[in-house]
Scaffold this active site. Structure first.
Site, PDB file in Angstrom:
ATOM      1  N   SER A 123     -36.949 -10.713  11.593  1.00 38.61           N
ATOM      2  CA  SER A 123     -37.089 -10.177  10.295  1.00 38.61           C
ATOM      3  C   SER A 123     -38.050  -9.130  10.090  1.00 38.61           C
ATOM      4  O   SER A 123     -37.722  -8.051  10.852  1.00 38.61           O
ATOM      5  CB  SER A 123     -37.337 -11.288   9.235  1.00 38.61           C
ATOM      6  OG  SER A 123     -37.484 -10.901   7.736  1.00 38.61           O
TER       7      SER A 123
ATOM      8  N   ASP B  22     -26.574 -13.543   5.669  1.00 41.50           N
ATOM      9  CA  ASP B  22     -28.131 -13.297   5.496  1.00 41.50           C
ATOM     10  C   ASP B  22     -28.318 -12.854   3.994  1.00 41.50           C
ATOM     11  O   ASP B  22     -27.777 -11.800   3.728  1.00 41.50           O
ATOM     12  CB  ASP B  22     -28.574 -12.273   6.464  1.00 41.50           C
ATOM     13  CG  ASP B  22     -29.928 -12.235   6.346  1.00 41.50           C
ATOM     14  OD1 ASP B  22     -30.837 -12.281   5.609  1.00 41.50           O
ATOM     15  OD2 ASP B  22     -30.611 -12.033   7.746  1.00 41.50           O
TER      16      ASP B  22
ATOM     17  N   HIS C 113     -30.469 -16.077   6.993  1.00 39.46           N
ATOM     18  CA  HIS C 113     -31.666 -15.428   7.346  1.00 39.46           C
ATOM     19  C   HIS C 113     -32.397 -16.438   8.341  1.00 39.46           C
ATOM     20  O   HIS C 113     -33.409 -17.183   7.775  1.00 39.46           O
ATOM     21  CB  HIS C 113     -32.397 -15.046   6.161  1.00 39.46           C
ATOM     22  CG  HIS C 113     -33.586 -14.111   6.596  1.00 39.46           C
ATOM     23  ND1 HIS C 113     -33.195 -12.862   7.112  1.00 39.46           N
ATOM     24  CD2 HIS C 113     -34.866 -14.131   6.488  1.00 39.46           C
ATOM     25  CE1 HIS C 113     -34.419 -12.353   7.520  1.00 39.46           C
ATOM     26  NE2 HIS C 113     -35.460 -12.974   7.168  1.00 39.46           N
TER      27      HIS C 113
END
Length: 245
Positions: free
Chosen positions: A127, A183, A215
């Site tokens: 991320s 995601d 995610h």
């Protein structure tokens, strides 16, 4: 901002055999290095990366605009997260990004000074951490062994070329990008756009989609990362320093 940052030393996992390589793996927004400790422990149990030292940095606590300005662990500020491909590129925190890049540059340099060749160092993350790993790796002034970007994207993409060193040291450095097609934080289209932009600039990223994954990370992706690391950082023969493969 720089003067007020309080940094905690990274979480370290020493190599279980002779230390010949290092992986710097960077966590995402609101997390700490401990969030990826289980993944590293699992890789260590499998004994395929025995010569690798793992460095899991901890982000400093900073005000995050999309968190109503409240402080949380972060590598740079984020104005808006709404799941659209463009939201994370709105008003990017260039100063914060460059400050964090300098920190990772320092971690890389420490490993080099400790005797680890730059080409035996891989940087990456998840991320926000994956975005920092991608940006820091591609703009590094040393030739790295590899770059990993999970559920992430290319930072400062509209002016990315401005931050590249001359000559570009990591033009052909292998890049592994992984993304879930469900995601809802970092839209997969942003990941795809980042991959396509890098490809168009002459880089050689590999982009793998994980069906049904949000995610997060999944066992298949972690296995793929392990295989990437094994390929980029093979064990060295103790006598002459050559790969055992």
């Amino acid at each position: 901002m720089a003067s007020s940052l309080i940094r905690t030393p990274p979480l370290l996992f020493p190599a279980t055999a002779r230390h010949t390589a290092t992986v710097i793996f960077i966590h995402g927004l609101g997390d700490t290095g401990y969030g990826w400790a289980d993944a590293v422990e699992n890789w260590r149990r499998r004994q395929r990366l025995d010569e690798v030292k793992f460095i899991l940095p901890h982000a400093p606590s900073i005000p995050i605009t999309c968190n109503m300005g409240m402080k949380m662990p972060g590598w740079y500020d984020i104005v808006r997260i709404d799941g659209t491909p463009e939201s994370l590129r709105t008003d990017e925190d260039e100063a914060g990004i460059l400050l964090s890049r300098n920190y990772f540059k320092g971690l890389i340099q420490q490993e080099i000074e400790a005797g680890i060749p730059a080409e035996r160092i891989v940087i990456g993350g998840f991320s926000q951490g994956g975005a920092m790993g991608l940006f820091s790796g591609l703009t590094a002034n040393v030739k790295l062994g590899g770059i990993i970007a999970l559920s992430s994207y290319l930072l400062l993409s509209l002016k990315f070329a401005e931050f590249l060193p001359k000559p570009e040291m990591n033009k052909v450095t292998p890049i592994f990008m992984g993304h879930g097609d469900r995601d809802q934080v970092v839209n997969i289209q942003l990941g795809v756009k980042s991959h396509d932009l890098l490809k168009g600039m002459g880089y050689q990223p590999t982009f793998k989609i994980y069906p049904g994954m949000g995610h997060s990370a999944c066992p298949t992706e972690m296995n793929d990362v392990e295989n990437f690391l094994k390929e980029r950082l093979p064990a060295l023969d103790k006598k002459d320093g050559k790969s055992e493969l």
